[in-house]
Design an enzyme around this catalytic site. Structure first.
Site, mmCIF file in Angstrom:
data_model
loop_
_atom_site.group_PDB
_atom_site.id
_atom_site.type_symbol
_atom_site.label_atom_id
_atom_site.label_comp_id
_atom_site.label_asym_id
_atom_site.label_seq_id
_atom_site.Cartn_x
_atom_site.Cartn_y
_atom_site.Cartn_z
ATOM 1 N N LYS A 195 -41.392 19.997 -119.584
ATOM 2 C CA LYS A 195 -41.009 20.959 -118.535
ATOM 3 C C LYS A 195 -41.466 20.445 -117.180
ATOM 4 O O LYS A 195 -42.584 19.934 -117.049
ATOM 5 C CB LYS A 195 -41.653 22.316 -118.841
ATOM 6 N N SER B 237 -38.956 31.077 -118.426
ATOM 7 C CA SER B 237 -38.620 30.052 -117.465
ATOM 8 C C SER B 237 -38.466 28.664 -118.061
ATOM 9 O O SER B 237 -37.926 27.776 -117.415
ATOM 10 C CB SER B 237 -39.705 29.983 -116.387
ATOM 11 N N SER C 40 -42.543 32.826 -121.256
ATOM 12 C CA SER C 40 -41.622 31.760 -120.842
ATOM 13 C C SER C 40 -41.388 30.652 -121.845
ATOM 14 O O SER C 40 -40.511 29.816 -121.632
ATOM 15 C CB SER C 40 -42.103 31.145 -119.521
#
Lengths: 485, 481
Positions: free
Chosen positions: A78, A153, A177
């Site tokens: 990420k 997210s 997330s």
């Protein structure tokens, strides 16, 4: 054989038997990304050259007799997690050209384990969001239905797995997330106990809630990834000096007698009917496997969302102050006076949602409001934590839906932040209490979209969460269903 | 007497002498090239996290114990949020509602009177970097070397009543920190900084007046002058029927006045909240006791001992013990040669004058003493044995400072040995009497005051080497005959 369809454990087995090389596996991943990512947009940066060099190095290590479940396995990271020498943007224009000067501890650990980094995955800006629509660069699409969001997210990390672009990914989970996008994309995602994994080198959103978590197609894959990144880090004072259990070897085994609590507050009005039914039948599967299921109560659940948004935004308002255009990142209005430069830089660099949260947090901490908002939220947080302690005095794990709905359409909730915030209604409490939680597939709705089941455990009992999830996974076939080409 | 009473509270920032910074392993060394002592943590790179330096806490406990504070077993870090280029994180990690040390006191001496000043708190925090503004005004540069250097903030109660008391308090506080070897107390380099909160109120009234904060004072003298100025200014404003505003004022040492920096009406809102990246700070009783056991002798105890052991006057003892290195020097000299009062006079007088002139007293420890203690002791011994006169000794001392030679060497090389034999002195007296027959006559006819003239002439004739007592005795004998 389609190498991209392999799970981490399948790939590891073939690599160990030298039936495939990491260079082949990595090449397949990179090719797949190239073929699919123009539509999915899981990645912000694809590190093809770095990945192939790392793959060669992994093959060389293996040739020297080294082994390991991640040695030579392609992963995505990420883009809020720092990767030395590789652009790390946190999904924000303010860091668009920022090349990380050091590796996050989790990055370092993954690379030391021999994992191959194929790229940096898209995310909501500074990990603020539940749909990956708040990325400063591009909206990631759900591989199951490209008109829908992948959740957020860590939407890029979830979509990359669902789209078979790599074997594993890392996400971060502040209010859900990792778990919520895992549910939306039909994969497995785990948020470890707060303190289990180092946050050093992870772009901070809300320090007391953030935790890095693994994402993979299976529970076993997540267990392998967590084993690699967990443990105390002297660079992170909040990481806990406790031994890391051998998660993978602890997976198998009966869950007979496992006490499973089902919180009645998590089956709410307005929940999607398909989700409700899928979770209830998943509970029956657990029962059939020998678990003792009982209804429990977490009475302060209704306060979790407001509590979260006060604490998380307060911390975020402070954590994001460093993006001021002075030392790195975007700088606008250089010719102006200092205040103007700050204003231009931050106005131009941050997106709407980030600004909204900074303002909320600044307000919650400001003189005269601190007691009513931030301090009150901390007190409620304690109550929420006590709810869980209470339940865990009689239960081993708690099982809930991961999200109230399956993946929604792109744009559907962007105009109504409060609606968007409710996507994390079932995951947020777990962050407030610092507990380990995992989402795994437990069915599909009538549109063929995946549904997630959340398993929550006591602090530092990730292995129990994994065991329950693994037993369920082995008894069902949801995880075997992949996106049709 | 003024009809107003002055209320002063002091906030001191003391930079701690740890090798590394408070939240990372970077060096704290002063004077390194800009931005050399930096890392992702002190530059606030994305993802960087603070890790507490245990030594900083130990230094904090040391200071707290020396200042008679309670050490909190449970304290906490907080973030103080504000934007400034020299503050890379956009917040300063400090302590707020739960500091490390509470409720202490320091005894000070002002004009021979002792007074107790209470401390509100001592807390730990990190220093900021430094902005450097280009002389042409077209660029500003930031040096982050100082970022994360540990500080103690020591806050007094508003119990100081005069500029002199403020200065005495600061000197005592600095002495304590220096004795503890945790701060070098260098005001010019900013490792010992002071802000003063000054207000006045009609004598006898209880409520506090409007308070003004004064910053930018980088010497004890500046503190005294700035407070004096501020008292006068506030008295004039109130006396003229005006009103004071709560504000921050800067001391301008060139113009010797304070000027307004910012009004506190638009008070900064620092939005303090507990630092989530650091755990609450737990200090065990065992740790506190461990630190207590290793506390050195502190200025007050040493002063009392010096009076007791060497029979020195209180004043001497105070001057000698207000710096640990000076006291160490003095005691080393006394151990070498036991004439405590004579040595005290030399140290307090000529030696400290040279130390001040050479600005050696800015350092925590004076490494570069112009004369080592055993040599000063040897010189005093020469005086006491009659080898040299006190007057010659002044010259010998200067020569020791300038050349680094011993007193014995200098006396031998320059033939400065005092003349105590009667023969040469009598010869000199005879020639002086012969050369000034007229003055002898005047003296003998009753002009007693001329005696001094003859002494001077004899000393001159012996190049100052004659033993003055002998000269006196023999001269009187000859003239009064």
């Amino acid at each position: 054989m389609d190498l991209t369809r392999l799970t981490i454990e399948e790939a590891a087995a073939l690599l160990a038997k030298k039936e495939i090389s990491s260079v082949e596996l990595t090449g397949a991943a990179v090719e797949r990304i190239r073929a699919t990512d123009t539509e999915i947009h899981s990645f912000l940066t694809v590190t093809e050259d770095v990945a192939l060099a790392q793959a060669q190095a992994a093959d060389a290590r293996r040739a020297r007799g080294e082994t390991g479940p991640l040695l030579g396995v392609p992963v995505g990271i990420k883009d809020v997690i720092l990767t030395k020498g590789i652009r790390t943007t946190a999904g924000s224009k303010i860091l668009e050209h920022f090349v990380a000067p050091y590796d996050a501890t989790v990055t370092r650990k993954l690379l030391d384990a021999g994992a191959v980094c194929v790229g940096k995955t898209n995310c909501d800006e500074f990990a603020m969001g539940s749909s990956t629509e708040n990325s400063g660069f591009v909206v990631t699409r759900n591989p199951w239905d490209r008109s829908r969001v992948p959740g957020g997210s860590s939407g890029g990390s979830a979509a990359a797995i669902a789209a078979a672009q790599c074997q594993g990914t890392l996400g971060t989970d502040t209010g859900g997330s990792v778990r919520q996008p895992a549910a939306c994309c039909g994969i497995v995602g785990m948020k470890p106990t707060y303190g289990r994994v180092s946050r050093y080198g992870v772009v901070a959103y809300a320090s007391s809630l953030d935790q890095v978590g693994p994402m993979a197609r299976t529970v076993t894959g997540c267990a392998h990834l967590l084993a690699a990144i967990a443990g105390h880090d002297p660079h992170d004072s909040t990481s806990v000096p406790r031994p890391v259990p051998d998660y993978v070897s602890l997976l198998a085994g009966s869950i007979k007698g496992l006490r499973v609590g089902i919180p009645r507050e998590y089956f709410v009005e307005g929940m999607q009917a398909d989700v409700d039914q899928a979770v209830r039948s998943a509970v029956r599967v657990l029962e059939r496997l020998g678990a003792q299921v009982s209804e429990v109560s977490l009475p302060h659940t209704e306060y979790a969302v407001p509590t979260y948004y006060l604490i998380a935004t307060a911390e975020a308002s402070s954590n994001l102050a460093r993006y001021d255009g002075i030392r790195y990142g975007l700088r606008l209005g250089e010719q102006e006076a200092l205040l103007k430069m700050y204003q231009r830089t931050r106005a131009g660099g941050f997106g709407t949602e980030v600004k909204r949260r900074i303002m909320l947090g600044t307000y919650a901490l400001s003189a005269g409001y601190y007691d009513a908002y931030y301090l009150k939220a901390q007190k409620v947080r304690t109550l929420i934590r006590r709810d869980f302690e209470q339940v865990f005095s009689t239960q081993d794990v708690i099982v809930t839906p991961t999200a109230p709905t399956t993946a929604f359409r792109i744009g559907e909730k962007t105009s109504d932040p409060l609606q968007m915030y409710l996507s994390d209604i079932f995951t947020i409490s777990i962050n407030l209490a610092g507990l380990p939680g995992l989402s795994l597939p437990c069915g599909f709705d009538r549109n063929g979209l995946p549904i997630g089941l959340q398993v929550v455990g006591r602090p530092f009992e990730e292995e129990k969460v994994f065991q329950a999830a693994y037993a369920y996974e082995q008894a069902t076939e949801w995880h075997e269903k992949t996106v049709d080409e | 007497m003024s009809s107003y009473e002055t209320i002063i509270g002091l906030e001191v920032h003391a930079e701690l002498l740890t090798q590394s910074k408070v939240f990372c392993a970077c060096s704290t060394q002063f004077g390194a090239p800009p931005n050399q002592n930096t890392c992702p943590v002190c530059l606030a790179m994305p993802g960087a996290l603070p890790v507490l330096n245990r030594r900083v806490v130990e230094f904090g406990i040391r200071a707290g114990l020396a200042a008679n504070c309670q050490i909190a077993s449970h304290s906490r870090w907080a973030r103080k949020n504000y934007f400034y280029p020299d503050l890379p994180k956009g917040y300063q990690i400090s302590q707020y509602e739960l500091p490390l040390c509470l409720n202490g006191f320091i005894d000070i001496e002002d004009n021979g009177e002792s007074k107790r000043v209470r401390l509100t708190r001592i807390h730990m925090e990190e220093d900021t970097g430094k902005n450097i503004h280009d002389a042409h005004g077209d660029a500003s540069l930031v040096d982050f070397n100082r970022c994360g250097v540990p500080l103690l903030e020591i806050v007094s109660e508003p119990e100081i009543r005069s500029p002199q008391e403020a200065s005495a308090y600061l000197r005592k506080l600095r002495a304590i920190l220096q004795y503890l070897e945790i701060c070098d107390g260098n005001m010019e380099e900013g490792s010992f900084r002071c802000d003063a909160n000054v207000s006045i109120r009609p004598r006898g009234s209880t409520p506090l007046g409007t308070k003004v904060e004064i910053k930018n004072m980088n010497s004890f003298r500046a503190v005294e002058r700035a407070i004096e100025y501020e008292i006068k200014r506030q008295t004039e404003v109130l006396g003229g029927g005006g009103r004071l505003v709560q504000e921050t004022r800067l001391w301008d040492p060139d113009r010797e006045l304070t000027r307004s920096m910012r009004s506190k009406e638009s008070a900064d809102d620092y939005r303090y909240f507990p630092e989530p990246d650091l755990l609450p700070l737990l200090v065990s009783d065992a740790w506190i006791e461990e630190v207590r056991r290793h506390l050195p002798e502190l200025p007050d105890a040493r002063r009392q001992r010096v009076v007791r052991e060497y029979g020195l006057p209180e004043y001497d003892a105070l001057v000698l013990t207000l710096r640990k290195d000076v006291a160490d020097y003095y005691e080393a000299a006394v151990r070498q040669y036991r004439n405590p009062k004579a040595l005290s006079n030399w140290v307090m007088g000529d030696l400290l004058r040279i130390i001040r002139e050479r600005k050696l007293d800015n350092a925590l420890v004076i490494h570069d003493w112009p004369v080592p203690p055993e040599r000063l002791a040897a010189m005093v011994e020469l005086i006491d044995s009659g080898e040299i006169s006190g007057k010659i000794a002044k010259a010998v001392f200067d020569e020791m400072v300038n050349t680094g030679k011993t007193a014995v060497q200098i006396v031998a090389e320059q033939g400065l040995t005092q003349i105590s034999d009667e023969g040469p002195i009598l010869n000199a007296i005879d020639s002086v009497i012969a050369a000034h027959a007229d003055k002898v006559a005047q003296y003998r006819s009753g002009k007693d005051k001329l005696f001094g003239f003859f002494v001077g002439q004899v000393m001159k004739a012996t190049q100052g080497k004659a033993n003055p007592q002998k000269v006196n005795d023999l001269l009187r004998e000859k003239l009064d005959r």
